[in-house]
Design a protein around this motif. Structure first.
Motif, PDB file in Angstrom:
ATOM      1  N   THR A   1      35.089  -8.347  37.262  1.00 54.44           N
ATOM      2  CA  THR A   1      35.948  -7.985  36.135  1.00 54.44           C
ATOM      3  C   THR A   1      35.659  -8.898  34.942  1.00 54.44           C
TER       4      THR A   1
ATOM      5  N   GLU B   1      45.666  -5.809  37.944  1.00 55.54           N
ATOM      6  CA  GLU B   1      45.272  -4.536  38.571  1.00 55.54           C
ATOM      7  C   GLU B   1      43.751  -4.446  38.694  1.00 55.54           C
TER       8      GLU B   1
ATOM      9  N   GLU C   1      41.295  -3.944  41.822  1.00 60.63           N
ATOM     10  CA  GLU C   1      40.431  -2.761  41.921  1.00 60.63           C
ATOM     11  C   GLU C   1      38.956  -3.132  42.083  1.00 60.63           C
ATOM     12  N   ARG C   2      38.498  -4.029  41.218  1.00 57.79           N
ATOM     13  CA  ARG C   2      37.052  -4.290  41.118  1.00 57.79           C
ATOM     14  C   ARG C   2      36.601  -5.610  41.721  1.00 57.79           C
TER      15      ARG C   2
END
Lengths: 173, 173
Positions: free
Chosen positions: A12, A2, A6-7
Motif C-alpha cells: 500500500t 482498510e 486489503e492489500r
C-alpha cells in the motif's frame, strides 16, 4: 487501514491511502509523517490518558489504585477513539509484518516508561515505579488481546478488572 | 565486546573482532551468524534456564513459587556465564545503539512468551500464563538494571527477592 488489510502493508502506498481518503498526498503528510503513522498515531493519546490519570489522582492513594485509574482511562480512550473493530483490523495488519511488530513493542515499552515517570513524579521509589509501569502495560496488553478475540463481546474495562484479579492471584499465591 | 566498547558497535567489523580474539573470520562465523550475535548469544541460555525451572518444578506448586524458581535459575545462569562486568559492558554498547535496543526488546518479549508457554504446559490458564510471563520478565529486567548500576555490589538473586517483595506490595496495596 482498510487498504492495509486489503492489500497488505508493504504493497500500500501513501498515494493509495490519500486517494481512498479523498485527500491529496500533501494533506496526508500534514497529518502523518509516513504510512506507519496511520497505525501508530493513537499512541500519544493512550500515553496521555495513562499519565494524566496518575498525575491527577488525589494524594495518598496506593500505587495499585493509581494503576487502575490509568488502565480505566486508557480503556476509555481506546474504546472512544478506535473501537474494537478498528483495533482488530490494526492488529491483523501489525501481526503480519515483523517491522510493525517491533514498532508496536517499542510503543509499549515507551508507554511503560512514561507510566514509570508519572509514578516517580508522585514520589514512588524508582524500582517500584519501574515495576508499576511494566505491570500496568502487561495488564493492559493482556486485556487488550482478550478484547479483540474474534468472539469477544465483553467490555475492555471489565476484562481489565478480571486481569487485575489474575495478577493479584499470581503474586499472592 | 571490548572492541564494541572502544570503537562503537557500528565501527567494529567482524575482521576486527576475529583479529582481537586471534581466530580467523571463518572460525568467527562458525560460532556467530553476525556481529550482533556476539551480544545476544546468551539469550538461549537464559530462556532455557527459565523454562526448565518451570517445567521441572514439583507438581502442585503455585505460579508465584514457579516464577521464583525461574528467576533464580536465570540469575544463576547469568552470573555464571556473563558476570556483572561483562553485563555492564554489554548494556553500555546496547544503550548507545537504537537497533540493538530494539533487538533487546524483542529478546525480552520472546523470553516472556517462552515463560508463558512453559506455564501453559503445566495447565495454567492462558491469561494467567501470559501475565506470569510478563511479570517474571519485568521482575528480572528490573533486578538486572539494579544489579548493573555503577556502585552496586549486591547479588542478583538478592535483588530479585527484593523486587518480588516490591511487586507484592504494589499489587496488594
Amino acid at each position: 487501514m482498510e487498504l492495509f488489510a486489503e492489500r497488505g502493508f508493504e504493497a500500500t502506498t501513501v498515494a493509495d491511502i490519500a486517494a481512498r481518503a479523498r485527500v491529496t498526498e500533501r494533506t496526508f503528510f500534514r497529518y502523518f509523517a509516513d504510512k506507519r503513522e496511520v497505525l501508530f498515531s493513537g499512541e500519544d493519546l493512550l500515553q496521555t490518558a495513562f499519565v494524566d490519570a496518575i498525575a491527577q489522582a488525589p494524594e495518598g492513594q496506593p500505587v495499585w489504585t493509581l494503576i487502575h485509574a490509568a488502565l480505566d482511562a486508557g480503556a476509555k480512550t481506546l474504546q472512544e477513539t478506535r473501537g474494537r473493530e478498528q483495533a482488530r483490523a490494526r492488529e491483523a495488519i501489525i501481526s503480519a509484518n515483523e517491522a510493525l511488530q517491533e514498532r508496536e513493542l517499542l510503543k509499549l515499552t515507551r508507554l511503560a516508561r512514561a507510566v514509570t515517570k508519572a509514578f516517580q513524579a508522585r514520589g514512588v521509589a524508582p524500582t517500584q515505579a519501574r515495576l508499576a509501569g511494566d505491570v500496568a502495560v502487561a495488564m493492559f496488553s493482556t486485556a487488550f488481546q482478550r478484547w479483540i478475540e474474534p468472539d469477544q463481546t465483553r467490555d475492555l474495562t471489565e476484562l481489565l478488572h478480571e486481569v487485575a484479579a489474575d495478577v493479584q492471584s499470581i503474586t499472592t499465591s
